[in-house]
Write a protein that holds these residues in place. Sequence first.
Motif, short mmCIF file in Angstrom:
data_model
loop_
_atom_site.label_atom_id
_atom_site.label_comp_id
_atom_site.label_asym_id
_atom_site.label_seq_id
_atom_site.Cartn_x
_atom_site.Cartn_y
_atom_site.Cartn_z
N LEU A 1 -7.64 6.75 -8.62
CA LEU A 1 -7.25 6.38 -9.94
C LEU A 1 -7.94 5.16 -10.16
CD1 LEU A 1 -3.45 7.26 -9.89
CD2 LEU A 1 -5.17 8.57 -10.97
N SER A 2 -8.10 4.80 -11.58
CA SER A 2 -8.95 3.72 -11.83
C SER A 2 -7.89 2.53 -12.63
CB SER A 2 -9.96 3.79 -12.77
OG SER A 2 -9.61 4.42 -13.78
N GLY B 1 -2.78 -4.70 -1.41
CA GLY B 1 -2.42 -3.39 -0.86
C GLY B 1 -2.31 -2.16 -1.85
N ALA B 2 -1.66 -2.64 -2.99
CA ALA B 2 -1.46 -1.95 -4.06
C ALA B 2 -2.92 -1.46 -4.75
CB ALA B 2 -0.57 -2.45 -5.08
N LEU B 3 -3.70 -2.24 -4.90
CA LEU B 3 -4.82 -2.03 -5.55
C LEU B 3 -5.70 -0.83 -4.62
CD1 LEU B 3 -6.10 -5.53 -6.66
CD2 LEU B 3 -5.28 -3.63 -8.25
N PRO C 1 -10.12 -5.12 -10.08
CA PRO C 1 -10.49 -5.88 -11.10
C PRO C 1 -9.56 -7.17 -10.87
CG PRO C 1 -8.79 -4.68 -12.32
CD PRO C 1 -9.17 -3.97 -10.71
N PRO C 2 -10.06 -8.51 -11.71
CA PRO C 2 -9.22 -9.67 -11.83
C PRO C 2 -7.76 -9.34 -12.16
CG PRO C 2 -11.36 -9.90 -12.73
CD PRO C 2 -11.35 -8.23 -12.32
N LEU C 3 -6.98 -9.98 -11.41
CA LEU C 3 -5.44 -9.82 -11.62
C LEU C 3 -4.84 -10.52 -12.48
CD1 LEU C 3 -3.43 -7.95 -9.60
CD2 LEU C 3 -2.97 -10.06 -8.62
N THR C 4 -4.00 -9.86 -13.40
CA THR C 4 -3.22 -10.37 -14.29
C THR C 4 -1.88 -10.67 -13.35
OG1 THR C 4 -3.61 -9.11 -16.33
CG2 THR C 4 -1.48 -9.99 -16.16
N PHE D 1 0.81 -1.21 0.16
CA PHE D 1 0.02 -0.01 -0.05
C PHE D 1 0.94 1.19 0.08
CE2 PHE D 1 -2.34 3.24 1.76
CZ PHE D 1 -3.54 3.12 1.30
N LEU D 2 1.90 1.33 1.02
CA LEU D 2 2.81 2.39 1.11
C LEU D 2 3.57 2.42 -0.22
CD1 LEU D 2 1.64 3.18 3.68
CD2 LEU D 2 3.59 1.93 4.76
N ALA D 3 4.07 1.24 -0.55
CA ALA D 3 4.94 1.53 -1.86
C ALA D 3 4.18 2.06 -3.08
CB ALA D 3 5.43 0.03 -2.23
N MET D 4 3.05 1.51 -3.16
CA MET D 4 2.35 2.23 -4.39
C MET D 4 2.04 3.76 -4.10
SD MET D 4 1.09 1.77 -7.32
CE MET D 4 0.70 0.08 -7.69
#
Lengths: 340, 340
Positions: B262-263, B252-254, B284-287, B226-229
């Motif tokens: 942002l989207s 966390g990033a999402l 969304p579903p994750l690549t 989360f923090l990194a993103m």
Amino acid sequence: MRKTTIKDVAKKAEVSVATVSRTLNDPDSVKKSTREKVLDTVEKMEYDPNPVAKALRLNKVNSIGLIVPNITNTSMAEIIRGAHEELGDHGYNTVLFNSGEDFRREEHFCEIIQNTMVDGVIFVTGTGATPPVEMLSSDLAACLINRKSELEYVDQVMADEEEGMKLLTYHFNRMGHKRIGFITGNQQTSATKNKLKGYKNFFENNELEFNNEYVVSGNWTIEGAFLAMKELLGLKEKPTAVIIGTDTMALGALSAIRDSGLSIPEDIAISGFDNSPSSEYYTPPLTTLKYPNYKLGKLSARSILNRLENPDREKKNINIPLDIMIRKSCGYRIGFDQNR
Amino acid sequence: MRKTTIKDVAKKAEVSVATVSRTLNDPDSVKKSTREKVLDTVEKMEYDPNPVAKALRLNKVNSIGLIVPNITNTSMAEIIRGAHEELGDHGYNTVLFNSGEDFRREEHFCEIIQNTMVDGVIFVTGTGATPPVEMLSSDLAACLINRKSELEYVDQVMADEEEGMKLLTYHFNRMGHKRIGFITGNQQTSATKNKLKGYKNFFENNELEFNNEYVVSGNWTIEGAFLAMKELLGLKEKPTAVIIGTDTMALGALSAIRDSGLSIPEDIAISGFDNSPSSEYYTPPLTTLKYPNYKLGKLSARSILNRLENPDREKKNINIPLDIMIRKSCGYRIGFDQNR
DNA sequence: GAGTTGAAGATAAATGTTTTTAAAAAGTAT
DNA sequence: ATACTTTTTAAAAACATTTATCTTCAACTC
């Protein structure tokens, strides 16, 4: 190159094998000078007592079997972690068995565990049936997690799922919900049965009508929960709140709700069950029940070790209460008493 | 009540202990009539050969140690499942050790594993250092997962993380991305080092500028990611695509991206790494990249068993390729060649 | 009928500890 | 020097197996 034995050490240190053994197992019983001499050669020759021979002599292997339904499950991992840690701290090893929710394999493990080197067994079953502990040789210490046994010499430690489920339904009811759905795991399992008991009990105690249509199985999979939720959403009178049997299944349910264009918690309030590490990061963050997995593992291990020390003590029966974890998905309103 | 021994059976059946033993281990070497007589009393007396005595005599305990960095991790669970299954299928037990990513405990386990009853060890380390396999007594079979060793008699099976990471960067690049960020796990671990190698290698090979600002550690936790993103989003030139070192961190990033309004994938394209079971249900579903955990466990077990049968065979070195798993989070466009 | 062969099973050794025993040695106080 | 205590020893039992070697006995050969 053969491994060095106690005999080799004795010869090299010019003492008897008895002295070497005593030096290692009861150092105070041997004079300081000889002790040092022996310890020295032990070091030099890199002597490690053969654990198997030791086990044969002492009739104790210092390891405990741990039968779980499904390692893949994160709660199970926490149970394992707790048990393993406690066992390790007391010099015991953990022998793992993964039954994959299969009763046949549970039986199989009970059979082979006779021929395997353990002093006791911790049993977590996934299947509905009580584990076949009767099959176990009676000199094996045994502890059941989340399962009852009639046997006097089998301990048990359980999470109070029934009470927890009451907590959840009660919470939703206090928030004004009347139509509360429940997406279960596999209905054969006692985990589900316990929760169902709490769920029903709540309705009975409050003289609310219990509607069986609102209980549908998600079969413990994300996909299953997706389908289950779709089914609930298809009812003429949709539930306004749904409790989902596990946090993981909740993912599927959330996805189904969004898929139907409804929003959480405005249109439907949701709670999970487990407090899995990621549940806090769902969208929205998931209200759930803190399942004390680590503690369950830890206490079961402690119970086993305790019984090993004291084989004839009375049956122990530990019950761990669950705490509700309120997050956004259940739609709390500011000012509402949620005792946070 | 003492357990019945082979002697008891022999006496009851009026044969020698040798005959009982042979009846059980090599039935053809004994006449049919005696065989039946012996088998009968074995059944009647509920005789189970003592595994410890057997182990002492045969110098073989039929169990394998499995040292893992963190059971709680779902990929680790899959490794364990794979190894346990393969071992079980061949009559071996799994003795579990959970190092908790702690190098000191890894060393500790290597020490005590000498005094513990195993025929071999499967080692998957979390710490950066190569596991202290040199400490292991040389008559223990050993196999490393995702780690190299100089030792001639230590096998290894690895997932090709470097190549997988190249695959991912390559994919993003083909979709037009130039500024590709990378949220790593703990940078000391070889898992991260390998991925970083693939990441950098890609830039070098394509003569693209490599910007170190785009690599930030999420320390393997959801919070960390989360923090990194957030940090990446704070750059004057934000990356347009970010690869996250594990699916769990991706959560966390999402959450951080959404938190910034942002989207995904319109503003920022995302990929994870692992293909964890729930990644398909993220929003969304994750690549992501299919990490062959189960296979890793299975093959390592097979390798150990194989070496036990054939102790002097040459070192085996298995490399498993990873496949990319394209879902919505990386922003594929219809018509674009994604070889789905 | 003496000698040979083969099968079937018994005996005893071996695996590496711990612990018990009786005895001997070494050290200590009177 | 004597008596007493502490330390150590050698030998063996016990733990429950497997297995190499030996014995027995019946069948077969000439």
